[in-house]
Design a protein around this motif. Structure first.
Motif, short mmCIF file in Angstrom:
data_model
loop_
_atom_site.label_atom_id
_atom_site.label_comp_id
_atom_site.label_asym_id
_atom_site.label_seq_id
_atom_site.Cartn_x
_atom_site.Cartn_y
_atom_site.Cartn_z
N GLY A 167 -29.13 -83.52 34.90
CA GLY A 167 -28.18 -82.42 34.06
C GLY A 167 -27.15 -83.14 33.04
O GLY A 167 -25.96 -82.80 32.67
N ILE A 168 -27.58 -84.44 32.81
CA ILE A 168 -26.36 -84.98 32.43
C ILE A 168 -27.08 -86.43 31.36
O ILE A 168 -28.41 -86.10 31.04
N PRO A 169 -26.78 -86.96 30.11
CA PRO A 169 -26.79 -87.01 28.85
C PRO A 169 -28.43 -88.29 29.39
O PRO A 169 -28.19 -88.91 29.71
N THR A 199 -21.53 -81.87 24.68
CA THR A 199 -21.46 -82.19 25.38
C THR A 199 -23.01 -83.10 26.28
O THR A 199 -22.33 -84.21 26.73
N SER A 200 -24.19 -82.41 25.60
CA SER A 200 -25.63 -82.74 26.42
C SER A 200 -25.47 -83.43 27.84
O SER A 200 -26.60 -83.70 28.09
N SER A 201 -24.57 -82.01 28.51
CA SER A 201 -24.53 -82.18 29.68
C SER A 201 -25.10 -81.16 30.73
O SER A 201 -23.82 -79.93 30.23
N SER A 202 -25.92 -80.48 30.91
CA SER A 202 -26.17 -79.09 31.69
C SER A 202 -24.85 -78.76 32.87
O SER A 202 -24.89 -77.92 32.77
N SER A 203 -25.20 -79.95 33.55
CA SER A 203 -24.01 -80.02 34.74
C SER A 203 -22.18 -80.09 34.22
O SER A 203 -21.14 -79.37 34.79
N VAL A 259 -31.41 -75.67 24.70
CA VAL A 259 -32.10 -74.81 25.75
C VAL A 259 -31.92 -74.66 26.79
O VAL A 259 -32.43 -73.75 26.96
N ASN A 260 -31.97 -75.86 27.86
CA ASN A 260 -31.82 -75.93 28.60
C ASN A 260 -31.20 -75.17 29.27
O ASN A 260 -31.25 -73.87 30.94
N VAL A 261 -29.78 -74.77 29.39
CA VAL A 261 -28.35 -73.92 29.39
C VAL A 261 -29.14 -72.69 29.03
O VAL A 261 -28.45 -71.50 30.05
N GLY A 308 -35.85 -77.49 27.80
CA GLY A 308 -35.84 -78.51 26.69
C GLY A 308 -36.02 -79.52 26.74
O GLY A 308 -36.55 -80.31 26.09
N THR A 309 -35.94 -80.11 28.28
CA THR A 309 -36.28 -81.36 28.29
C THR A 309 -37.83 -81.44 28.64
O THR A 309 -38.36 -82.71 28.58
N ALA A 310 -38.20 -80.17 29.34
CA ALA A 310 -39.68 -80.17 29.56
C ALA A 310 -40.35 -80.68 28.21
O ALA A 310 -41.60 -81.43 27.61
N LEU A 338 -31.50 -85.30 19.72
CA LEU A 338 -32.39 -84.61 20.37
C LEU A 338 -31.68 -84.88 22.05
O LEU A 338 -32.01 -82.90 22.18
N ASP A 339 -31.11 -84.97 22.14
CA ASP A 339 -30.44 -84.51 23.27
C ASP A 339 -29.50 -83.01 23.43
O ASP A 339 -29.60 -82.28 23.90
N MET A 340 -29.04 -83.26 22.60
CA MET A 340 -27.97 -82.33 22.10
C MET A 340 -28.66 -80.87 22.09
O MET A 340 -28.84 -79.57 22.77
N CYS A 341 -29.39 -81.17 21.10
CA CYS A 341 -30.09 -79.53 21.67
C CYS A 341 -31.08 -79.33 22.56
O CYS A 341 -31.52 -78.31 22.46
N ARG A 342 -32.21 -80.21 23.23
CA ARG A 342 -32.76 -79.43 24.27
C ARG A 342 -30.95 -79.50 25.09
O ARG A 342 -32.15 -78.39 26.42
N THR A 343 -30.13 -80.02 25.20
CA THR A 343 -29.47 -79.85 26.56
C THR A 343 -29.23 -77.98 26.48
O THR A 343 -29.16 -77.01 27.57
N ALA A 348 -30.74 -88.12 30.53
CA ALA A 348 -31.48 -88.17 31.14
C ALA A 348 -32.60 -88.08 31.45
O ALA A 348 -34.02 -88.51 32.08
N GLY A 349 -33.72 -87.11 30.52
CA GLY A 349 -34.97 -86.94 30.26
C GLY A 349 -35.34 -88.12 29.69
O GLY A 349 -36.56 -88.27 30.26
N LEU A 350 -34.59 -88.63 28.61
CA LEU A 350 -35.27 -90.64 28.18
C LEU A 350 -35.82 -91.03 29.70
O LEU A 350 -36.97 -91.72 29.55
#
Ligand code: ASP
Length: 408
Positions: A344-346, A264-268, A384-386, A303-305, A377-382, A348-350
């Motif tokens: 925590g949405i797709p 989902t690329s979304s922590s939320s 790691v965030n979770v 992951g985002t940081a 990359l969003d999928m992967c960093r999300t 957002a980091g960008l």
């Protein structure tokens, strides 16, 4: 065959769904969207439906369950300490690798892509802090604006504890029951995860080409390796030595949430699954999960940081700009802030990367350079965030003397 699949456990079902999604997306291409889109959207809508009531009931029941301002303060300090420490460790890992590998030096990027898709919004530290306070809590709830909802619910919980037993009991019971209902509803929604994840993965495979990876391959690999080091070495070491828990067992317990974060690329959107896995599969108490996880899904983004830091230094390298040591330190600090401020949405980091670029005076158009591979990359960093939120919950639960973690 279908019946046999239904008998498998959730993680296996999700794995099968992912593999079928990759095959269907690659083999069928665009036409797969007629099936993939409705399945993906159905699942995402169900998850989003759950988030706001789940956060409200879980935080209020969690805060009242912690019992007293002193324990709440202790837990809050531990939680924030964990968030900041792990995010900084992630940033340092990324910073070390990007300076070592130097993926941007001599990269042929054409420097002409426009970052139209990105809203280069103005983000300042004070602005981020201020936005935590809702001017109208109901409006924040209606807009699913999570940080202000958390802020309000924590205060609501704290003042609810101050009431006399007679006045407090009905509301505490209401929120406790409400939370149980939301967890049951979440379990129902999770039953759709394999179908939804099939749709999400098929959609991504069918619509993402491999062209951008030619010029951005080294950058992509740098972020990926750094994420891997953080997720597979740093966090498991913390889990093993501070939490005294088996990382392998824990990753198994959390796997449905991690796979959903990836899809989902979304922590939320993943939060309902993260809470369910942490409580039902890993045996962490509601008192801890309801406090640490919703907060983590919005402000703890290792992951985002890490990604912000690697991406900005990559952009500097691509423009032929050498960042001085104070500038590198500035990148690290602002990357931390950007990850805290990112929703925590797709993608957002960008968007938040504009803070980091601005802080070191790099052109905001630089974001255009890395857009093409951002989705994967969003999928992967999300994920790691979770994963970091989950490890934090387990470590804090153990430090609070919980004995049931991973005992199921
Ligand atoms: N998609 C990420 C998340 O939800 C945030 C980001 O874009 O980095 O955790």
């Amino acid at each position: 065959m279908f019946k046999a699949i239904l008998k498998l456990n959730l993680t296996t079902q999700i794995f099968i769904a992912m593999i079928l999604g990759i095959i269907a997306g690659a083999a069928i291409g665009d036409p797969v969207l007629t099936v993939a889109n409705p399945l993906a959207d159905l699942f995402l809508r169900l998850l989003k439906m759950v988030i706001v009531p789940l956060i409200i009931t879980s935080i209020v029941s969690g805060v009242t369950g912690v019992g007293g301002a002193a324990s709440l303060g202790r837990m809050g300090l531990k939680t924030l300490g964990y968030y900041v420490t792990t995010s900084l460790l992630a940033i340092l890992t990324g910073q070390f690798l990007v300076n070592l590998i130097q993926p941007g030096v001599g990269a042929d990027l054409g420097l002409h892509q426009q970052p139209q898709a990105v809203d280069a919004s103005d983000q300042s530290l004070f602005g981020i802090l201020l936005r935590m306070i809702p001017t109208n809590p109901i409006e924040s709830m209606a807009n699913a604006d999570i940080l202000p909802i958390i802020f309000f619910c924590i205060l609501f919980g704290i003042f609810l504890i101050q009431l006399s037993e007679k006045k407090r009991a009905p509301l505490v019971n209401l929120f406790n029951s409400g939370f149980e209902v939301m967890m049951k509803l979440t379990r129902f929604v999770i039953a759709f995860a394999p179908l939804g994840i099939f749709g999400l993965i098929a959609r991504i495979v069918a619509t993402t080409g491999f062209e951008p990876f030619k010029s951005l391959g080294l950058y992509f690999i740098t972020v990926l390796v750094a994420l891997l080091i953080h997720a597979a070495i740093t966090l498991p070491l913390l889990l093993r030595f501070i939490g005294k828990l088996s990382p392998v067992k824990f990753v198994k317990a959390m796997s449905p949430a991690l796979l959903t974060a990836f899809s989902t690329s979304s922590s939320s959107a993943t939060l309902p699954l993260t809470m369910e896995c942490a409580e039902d599969r890993a045996g962490i108490s509601n008192k801890t999960t309801s406090f640490v996880l919703p907060l983590g899904a919005t402000i703890n983004m290792d992951g985002t940081a890490l990604y912000e830091c690697v991406a900005v230094i990559f952009i500097a390298q691509a423009y032929g700009i050498t960042l001085t040591f104070p500038q590198q330190a500035m990148v690290a600090i602002t990357a931390l802030l950007a990850s805290i401020g990112a929703a925590g949405i797709p993608m957002a980091g960008l968007v938040m990367m504009t803070i980091v670029l601005k802080a070191v005076g790099l052109p905001l158009e630089g974001i255009g350079l890395i857009l093409a591979v951002d989705r994967l990359l969003d999928m992967c960093r999300t994920t790691v965030n979770v994963w970091s939120d989950s490890c934090g919950t387990a470590i804090i639960a153990k430090s609070e003397g919980e004995t049931g973690v991973l005992k199921g």
